[in-house]
Design an enzyme around this catalytic site. Structure first.
Site, PDB file in Angstrom:
ATOM      1  N   GLU A  44       0.573  -1.113   0.016  1.00  0.00           N
ATOM      2  CA  GLU A  44      -0.167  -0.011   0.509  1.00  0.00           C
ATOM      3  C   GLU A  44       0.982   1.268  -0.025  1.00  0.00           C
ATOM      4  O   GLU A  44       2.161   1.049   0.249  1.00  0.00           O
ATOM      5  CB  GLU A  44      -1.002   0.072   0.832  1.00  0.00           C
ATOM      6  CG  GLU A  44      -0.039   0.230   3.129  1.00  0.00           C
ATOM      7  CD  GLU A  44      -1.624  -0.329   3.353  1.00  0.00           C
ATOM      8  OE1 GLU A  44      -2.008  -0.840   3.889  1.00  0.00           O
ATOM      9  OE2 GLU A  44      -0.637   0.346   4.969  1.00  0.00           O
ATOM     10  N   LYS A  60       2.192   4.317   0.987  1.00  0.00           N
ATOM     11  CA  LYS A  60       3.604   4.751   1.893  1.00  0.00           C
ATOM     12  C   LYS A  60       2.642   6.786   2.190  1.00  0.00           C
ATOM     13  O   LYS A  60       3.657   7.164   0.971  1.00  0.00           O
ATOM     14  CB  LYS A  60       4.788   5.071   2.493  1.00  0.00           C
ATOM     15  CG  LYS A  60       5.672   5.426   4.288  1.00  0.00           C
ATOM     16  CD  LYS A  60       6.515   5.072   4.279  1.00  0.00           C
ATOM     17  CE  LYS A  60       7.120   5.099   5.307  1.00  0.00           C
ATOM     18  NZ  LYS A  60       6.793   6.472   5.522  1.00  0.00           N
ATOM     19  N   ASP A 114       2.654  10.362   3.040  1.00  0.00           N
ATOM     20  CA  ASP A 114       3.403  11.700   4.278  1.00  0.00           C
ATOM     21  C   ASP A 114       2.912  12.850   4.658  1.00  0.00           C
ATOM     22  O   ASP A 114       2.725  13.999   4.400  1.00  0.00           O
ATOM     23  CB  ASP A 114       4.933  11.814   2.747  1.00  0.00           C
ATOM     24  CG  ASP A 114       5.382  12.106   3.436  1.00  0.00           C
ATOM     25  OD1 ASP A 114       6.285  12.377   4.465  1.00  0.00           O
ATOM     26  OD2 ASP A 114       6.196  13.426   2.726  1.00  0.00           O
ATOM     27  N   TYR A 173      -4.415   2.149   8.405  1.00  0.00           N
ATOM     28  CA  TYR A 173      -4.119   1.684   7.814  1.00  0.00           C
ATOM     29  C   TYR A 173      -3.924   0.955   8.927  1.00  0.00           C
ATOM     30  O   TYR A 173      -3.041  -0.187   8.633  1.00  0.00           O
ATOM     31  CB  TYR A 173      -3.142   2.269   7.125  1.00  0.00           C
ATOM     32  CG  TYR A 173      -2.009   3.391   7.665  1.00  0.00           C
ATOM     33  CD1 TYR A 173      -1.455   3.310   8.122  1.00  0.00           C
ATOM     34  CD2 TYR A 173      -2.136   4.141   7.217  1.00  0.00           C
ATOM     35  CE1 TYR A 173      -0.245   4.098   9.132  1.00  0.00           C
ATOM     36  CE2 TYR A 173      -0.887   5.744   7.628  1.00  0.00           C
ATOM     37  CZ  TYR A 173      -0.481   5.025   8.670  1.00  0.00           C
ATOM     38  OH  TYR A 173       0.311   5.937   9.354  1.00  0.00           O
ATOM     39  N   LYS A 187      11.083   2.985   0.012  1.00  0.00           N
ATOM     40  CA  LYS A 187      11.230   4.220   0.263  1.00  0.00           C
ATOM     41  C   LYS A 187      11.748   4.557  -1.641  1.00  0.00           C
ATOM     42  O   LYS A 187      12.006   4.090  -1.770  1.00  0.00           O
ATOM     43  CB  LYS A 187      12.159   4.782   0.706  1.00  0.00           C
ATOM     44  CG  LYS A 187      12.045   4.992   2.536  1.00  0.00           C
ATOM     45  CD  LYS A 187      10.732   5.293   3.003  1.00  0.00           C
ATOM     46  CE  LYS A 187      11.173   7.125   3.273  1.00  0.00           C
ATOM     47  NZ  LYS A 187      11.590   7.330   4.881  1.00  0.00           N
ATOM     48  N   CYS A 247      15.897  47.466  -3.014  1.00  0.00           N
ATOM     49  CA  CYS A 247      15.330  46.442  -2.345  1.00  0.00           C
ATOM     50  C   CYS A 247      14.125  46.937  -2.424  1.00  0.00           C
ATOM     51  O   CYS A 247      13.056  47.333  -2.897  1.00  0.00           O
ATOM     52  CB  CYS A 247      15.582  46.792  -0.664  1.00  0.00           C
ATOM     53  SG  CYS A 247      14.556  46.126   0.371  1.00  0.00           S
ATOM     54  N   CYS A 297      11.041  48.217   0.267  1.00  0.00           N
ATOM     55  CA  CYS A 297      11.227  49.246   1.353  1.00  0.00           C
ATOM     56  C   CYS A 297      12.158  50.484   0.124  1.00  0.00           C
ATOM     57  O   CYS A 297      12.123  51.157   0.267  1.00  0.00           O
ATOM     58  CB  CYS A 297      12.442  49.322   2.761  1.00  0.00           C
ATOM     59  SG  CYS A 297      13.877  49.182   2.073  1.00  0.00           S
ATOM     60  N   CYS A 343      20.011  44.825   1.517  1.00  0.00           N
ATOM     61  CA  CYS A 343      19.774  46.046   1.291  1.00  0.00           C
ATOM     62  C   CYS A 343      20.522  46.854   2.253  1.00  0.00           C
ATOM     63  O   CYS A 343      20.706  46.532   3.138  1.00  0.00           O
ATOM     64  CB  CYS A 343      17.774  45.742   1.520  1.00  0.00           C
ATOM     65  SG  CYS A 343      17.047  47.311   2.213  1.00  0.00           S
ATOM     66  N   CYS A 392      13.093  49.689   6.806  1.00  0.00           N
ATOM     67  CA  CYS A 392      12.945  48.452   5.190  1.00  0.00           C
ATOM     68  C   CYS A 392      12.157  47.273   6.489  1.00  0.00           C
ATOM     69  O   CYS A 392      12.585  46.741   7.882  1.00  0.00           O
ATOM     70  CB  CYS A 392      14.181  47.405   5.041  1.00  0.00           C
ATOM     71  SG  CYS A 392      13.123  46.650   4.385  1.00  0.00           S
TER      72      CYS A 392
HETATM   73  S1  IVH Z   1       2.297   1.299   9.211  1.00  0.00           S
HETATM   74  C1  IVH Z   1       3.682  -0.363  13.112  1.00  0.00           C
HETATM   75  N1  IVH Z   1       1.222   1.928   6.931  1.00  0.00           N
HETATM   76  O1  IVH Z   1       4.961   6.167   8.285  1.00  0.00           O
HETATM   77  C2  IVH Z   1       3.630   0.380  12.087  1.00  0.00           C
HETATM   78  N2  IVH Z   1       2.823   3.442   7.899  1.00  0.00           N
HETATM   79  O2  IVH Z   1       8.152   5.136   8.724  1.00  0.00           O
HETATM   80  C3  IVH Z   1       2.799   1.037  11.676  1.00  0.00           C
HETATM   81  N3  IVH Z   1       2.923   6.102   7.679  1.00  0.00           N
HETATM   82  O3  IVH Z   1       4.941   6.554  11.755  1.00  0.00           O
HETATM   83  C4  IVH Z   1       2.752   1.846  10.446  1.00  0.00           C
HETATM   84  N4  IVH Z   1       1.882   5.472   5.617  1.00  0.00           N
HETATM   85  O4  IVH Z   1       3.743   7.595   9.970  1.00  0.00           O
HETATM   86  C5  IVH Z   1       2.046   2.337   7.877  1.00  0.00           C
HETATM   87  N5  IVH Z   1       0.389   2.551   4.687  1.00  0.00           N
HETATM   88  C6  IVH Z   1       1.716   2.876   5.801  1.00  0.00           C
HETATM   89  C7  IVH Z   1       1.967   4.835   6.345  1.00  0.00           C
HETATM   90  C8  IVH Z   1       2.387   3.854   7.210  1.00  0.00           C
HETATM   91  C9  IVH Z   1       2.744   6.606   6.081  1.00  0.00           C
HETATM   92  C10 IVH Z   1       3.886   6.318   8.453  1.00  0.00           C
HETATM   93  C11 IVH Z   1       3.633   6.097   9.685  1.00  0.00           C
HETATM   94  C12 IVH Z   1       4.651   5.939  10.097  1.00  0.00           C
HETATM   95  C13 IVH Z   1       6.173   6.236   9.810  1.00  0.00           C
HETATM   96  C14 IVH Z   1       6.889   4.647   9.998  1.00  0.00           C
END
Ligand code: IVH
Length: 705
Positions: A135, A137, A139, A246, A334, A428, A431, A446, A452
C-alpha cells in the site's frame, strides 16, 4: 479565549474611530472563534450561515479600513494564534512504532527471507507463498483515534511513540474521521492512520494564506502538521485535513484474520483507506507494485514517499512481533530522491531578516519526491549567472530530504527565443533602498536596515539588546507584538511609546499579560536608555559589519555624534579627505567603509538618525582614562544602584577603562553591590573578590576624575 457576544455594533465602518475599531475587532475575534467552535466541534451552530458570514464581512471591512489594527488572533489570519498553554499528554497503551526502511530490491528480498526464517512452517516449506499487502506510504502525520462504545473519545499524535499529544478537539473537526463506529465494531478499538492534505488543497490553502498574510507552508506534510497541531481547534477546522486509516492499536476483540480483511473492515466502518493497495505473493509482484506506484506517484493527488509492505496473516504478524522500534512484519520501501522538470515562471527577490536579497525561482508547481514544489532557491546573483538561468526557462529541480529545493540546471534546448538574462535588482524590493554588494561577497544587501519592513523586527531586537540600548523588557516577543500591532515601525517609535500610550490603542497597562507595574517598568527602562555613549549608539544601528569593536573604533575616532555624521556624509565623496580619514582608522578597511557609507547614502536612514538625535542624548566618547584606579579592572554590578541606572554605571566604568562583566569569576576585581545583591554577592564573598558599596564605588570613580 472563547467568548459569547450577541449583538453586532450598527455603527457604519466608515464612522468608527480607531479605539472603537480596535474594541470591535477584539469582540469579533472571540465571537467568530466561538461560533467556529459551535459549528465545527460541537455540531450545534447557534446562528445561520448568513449571520456568520455577516460577522466575517464586518471583521474584514474593519480590518481593511484599519490594517494596523489587525489582531494576531484575527479570524482572517489565524496562524500562530495559539494560546500559551500546550497540549495534554497521552500515553499510548500500545506504542506507536515506526517502520524499517528499504531502499533496494535486496533490502526487500531480505525482508521476505527474514520472515521465512522466523516462521517455521514457511522455513520448512519454501513453496508456501508469503502473502503481503502492499500500500502507499503516506507523507503525513500518524495519528491515533480511540473509540469506546463506538464513540470517538480521543485523538492523539504519535509523539515519541510512547507518549503523544491529546488532539481530540482537533481530530473531531476532520470530516473524514468518523465520530462514531457501527455496532459491529469492537467495544474498544484504537484506529491508527495518517492525517494528510491533498496537493490541491495544499495549494489552495497556501494561496489563501499568502493573501491573508498568514504562514505559507513548504509542503503538504508541513501544512497538515501545522494545521493539526493547533491549540485552537477552530483553526484546524478551517484547514482541509483528511485521514487514511491503515492500522490499529488496542482492540477489545479481534476483528479480522488478515491485513487485507482488516483494511476492508476499516473501510466498511467509514474510514478512507490509502489506495491503490494490492495483495501480492512474490518478490516480483512486490517490486512491480513499487515501480507502478513510483510512476503513478505524481498523479495520486497526495504525497507519498514510498510503499509499505505488511505481512497479510495477522497471526504471523503477532508471532513476528517487533525488534527495537519497528515491526518485523512490515517494511517501508522508500522512493529515491527525485528530480523534476518544470518551467521557471519568474524570479522573485526575497529580503531576509538581515537584509540579504535572495533570488527565488517561482515554478510551475510540480510534484517532486512526493512534495509539491512551486519555489526553489537560486542562492544569489552569481548562481543565476553561472547556470545562466532565465525567466521562461525549463529547469531541472531537485529536492533532497527536507532541504529547500534547488535548481540543478537549465534545459537549454527548451529555451524560448526571446529570453534574456536576469538583471539583478539595484534596489530592495521591499523598501526601495539601494541594494549593494561588496566586491568580495556573494550576497547583495538592502541598505535600508532601519526602515525596511523585512528587517524591522530583527533590527529593533538588535537595537534594544544588551550591548546596544539595553532596554530591559524590549525583547523579541514584545518587539514582535508591538510591531504587528503597528505601535513601533522603526527604532524612534520605541521612544514615543510612552507618550503615545493609550492614544492609538488601549494603554499597555490594560493589555493582557500587562499591568501598571510592568508597563511602568518598561517605560522606565526605555527612558533610562535615552542617554547612551556614542559607541553603543553606533553599534545599535546594526550597520552590516559594524560590531561592538568597530563601533568603538569609530566612536573613539570621531568623538561625537555630530562629528561622526559629518565625517560619514563628507566621505561619500571617495576622493575626499574625509574618506581617507575614515580609512586611516586602524581596523577599518574598504569593505567596511563601503557598508558604512552605503548606510549613510540612504536618505531614509538619515531621517531616522535625525529623528533619533532629537529623542536621545548620545554622550561623547570618553577615552578610557588609563590613570584611573579601575582602568583594566573587571567590575560586576549587582543589586539596585541608588544614584544611577545600571546602564549608566556600566558606561561610566567602561569610560574609565574598566571591563564590565555580567557574572562573577576569579577574574573579577570588584563587585559593586547595591541592595538586593543576591547570588553574585555571595559568589564574590566565596571567591574573596573585593566588594564595594555604591558609595565606595562612587568615591573611587570620583577620585579618578
Ligand atoms: S504502518 C507498526 N502504513 O510511516 C507500523 N505507516 O515510517 C505502523 N506511514 O509512523 C505504521 N503510510 O506515520 C503504516 N501505509 C502506511 C503508512 C505508514 C505512512 C507512516 C506512519 C509511520 C511512519 C513510519
Amino acid at each position: 479565549m472563547i467568548k459569547k457576544v450577541t449583538k453586532l455594533s450598527d455603527v457604519p465602518v466608515e464612522k468608527l474611530d480607531k479605539r472603537q475599531a480596535a474594541a470591535e475587532l477584539k469582540e469579533l475575534a472571540s465571537l467568530i472563534a466561538y461560533h467556529d467552535q459551535r459549528y465545527h466541534l460541537e455540531d450545534t451552530p447557534e446562528i445561520t450561515d448568513a449571520e456568520y458570514d455577516a460577522l466575517k464581512r464586518r471583521n474584514e471591512s474593519i480590518e481593511a479600513r484599519f490594517p494596523r489594527l489587525i489582531r494576531p488572533d484575527s479570524p482572517t489570519r489565524r496562524v500562530g494564534a495559539a494560546p500559551a498553554t500546550g497540549f495534554k499528554k497521552v500515553r499510548h497503551r500500545i506504542p506507536m512504532l515506526s517502520l524499517n526502511n528499504a531502499f533496494t530490491e535486496e533490502d526487500v528480498s531480505g525482508f521476505l527471507d527474514s520472515i521465512r526464517n522466523f516462521i517455521k512452517e514457511l522455513q520448512q516449506d519454501p513453496d508456501i507463498p508469503i502473502e503481503v499487502v502492499a500500500e502507499p506510504k503516506i507523507d503525513g502525520l500518524s495519528c491515533s483515534l480511540l473509540y469506546q462504545k463506538h464513540e470517538l473519545v480521543q485523538g492523539a499524535t504519535r509523539g515519541n511513540g510512547e507518549e503523544g499529544e491529546d488532539i481530540t478537539a482537533n481530530v473531531k473537526t476532520i470530516s473524514e474521521i468518523p465520530r462514531a463506529l457501527p455496532e459491529d465494531a469492537p467495544d474498544l478499538i484504537e484506529i491508527r492512520g495518517e492525517v494528510y492534505m491533498t496537493d490541491e488543497d495544499f495549494l489552495k490553502l497556501n494561496q489563501h494564506q499568502e493573501k491573508a498574510g498568514g504562514k505559507v507552508f513548504a509542503n503538504p506534510r508541513n501544512a497538515a502538521a501545522g494545521s493539526l497541531r493547533q491549540l485552537d481547534p477552530s483553526v484546524t477546522a478551517s484547514r482541509p485535513l483528511r485521514f487514511f486509516g491503515y492500522a490499529w492499536g488496542e482492540v477489545s476483540e479481534p476483528f479480522a484474520e488478515t491485513q487485507w480483511e482488516a483494511r476492508r473492515q476499516l473501510a466498511e466502518w467509514g474510514f478512507k483507506t490509502n489506495e491503490p493497495s494490492r495483495l501480492v505473493g512474490t518478490l516480483a509482484d512486490m517490486l512491480d507494485y513499487y515501480r507502478e506506484m513510483q510512476e503513478k506517484r505524481s498523479r495520486l493527488g497526495f504525497s507519498i514517499d514510498g510503499v509499505v509492505y505488511k505481512l497479510n496473516r495477522l497471526d504471523w504478524q503477532k508471532r513476528l512481533g517487533f525488534i527495537s522500534r519497528a515491526p518485523r512484519w512490515a517494511l517501508a520501501h522508500k522512493f529515491p530522491p527525485e528530480r523534476g522538470q518544470t518551467r521557471l515562471k519568474a524570479i522573485n527577490i526575497q529580503v531576509g531578516r538581515t537584509g540579504s536579497l535572495t533570488p527565488v525561482a517561482e515554478l510551475e508547481p510540480i510534484n517532486v519526491g512526493g512534495v509539491l514544489i512551486s519555489r526553489a532557491t537560486l542562492h544569489n546573483q552569481d548562481e543565476i549567472e553561472r547556470k545562466d538561468i532565465r525567466v521562461g526557462d525549463t529547469v531541472i529541480i531537485q529536492r533532497a530530504g527536507d532541504v529547500i529545493p534547488q535548481v540543478v540546471e537549465v534545459v537549454f534546448s527548451e529555451r524560448p527565443k526571446d529570453s534574456h538574462a536576469f538583471v539583478f535588482p539595484t534596489h530592495c524590493p521591499v523598501c526601495g533602498s539601494r541594494a549593494v554588494r561588496e566586491p568580495d561577497e556573494a550576497v547583495t544587501r538592502c541598505t535600508g536596515g532601519l526602515v525596511c519592513p523585512a528587517q524591522a523586527v530583527e533590527r529593533m531586537i538588535h537595537f534594544a539588546s544588551r550591548d546596544a540600548f539595553d532596554i530591559e523588557g524590549m525583547g523579541q516577543k514584545n518587539i514582535e507584538t508591538f510591531y504587528n500591532e503597528g505601535l513601533i515601525q522603526s527604532p524612534p517609535d520605541i521612544f514615543r511609546l510612552e507618550e503615545q500610550d493609550g492614544k492609538k490603542r488601549p494603554a499597555l497597562a490594560d493589555r493582557e499579560g500587562w499591568g501598571e507595574v510592568s508597563s511602568r517598568k518598561l517605560f522606565d527602562a526605555i527612558r533610562r536608555s535615552r542617554v547612551l555613549p556614542l559607541d553603543r549608539f553606533i553599534y545599535a544601528l546594526g550597520i552590516h559589519q559594524v560590531g561592538q569593536a568597530t563601533a568603538r573604533l569609530l566612536a573613539r575616532h570621531y568623538g561625537t555624534l555630530v562629528q561622526w555624521k559629518k565625517g560619514m556624509k563628507a566621505a561619500q565623496d571617495r576622493s575626499s579627505e574625509a574618506y581617507q580619514d575614515l580609512l586611516s582608522i586602524s581596523g577599518i578597511g574598504p569593505s567596511l567603509a563601503e557598508d558604512l557609507l552605503a548606510f549613510f547614502a540612504e536618505k531614509q536612514n538619515l531621517e531616522i538618525l535625525e529623528d533619533l538625535s532629537t529623542l536621545l542624548a548620545v554622550t561623547d566618547f570618553e577615552a578610557p582614562q588609563t590613570a584611573s584606579p579601575i582602568a583594566g579592572k573587571t567590575v560586576v554590578f549587582t543589586g539596585t544602584l541608588q544614584s544611577m541606572a545600571r546602564s549608566e554605571a556600566k558606561a561610566r566604568a567602561e569610560a574609565l577603562g574598566a571591563k564590565v562583566a555580567a557574572s562573577v569569576s576569579k577574574k573579577t576585581d570588584y563587585v559593586v553591590a547595591g541592595p538586593g545583591g543576591g547570588s553574585k554577592l555571595r559568589e564574590a564573598q566565596e571567591l574573596g573578590v573585593t566588594i564595594l558599596s555604591e558609595q565606595e564605588w562612587l568615591e573611587m570613580v570620583g577620585k579618578a576624575k
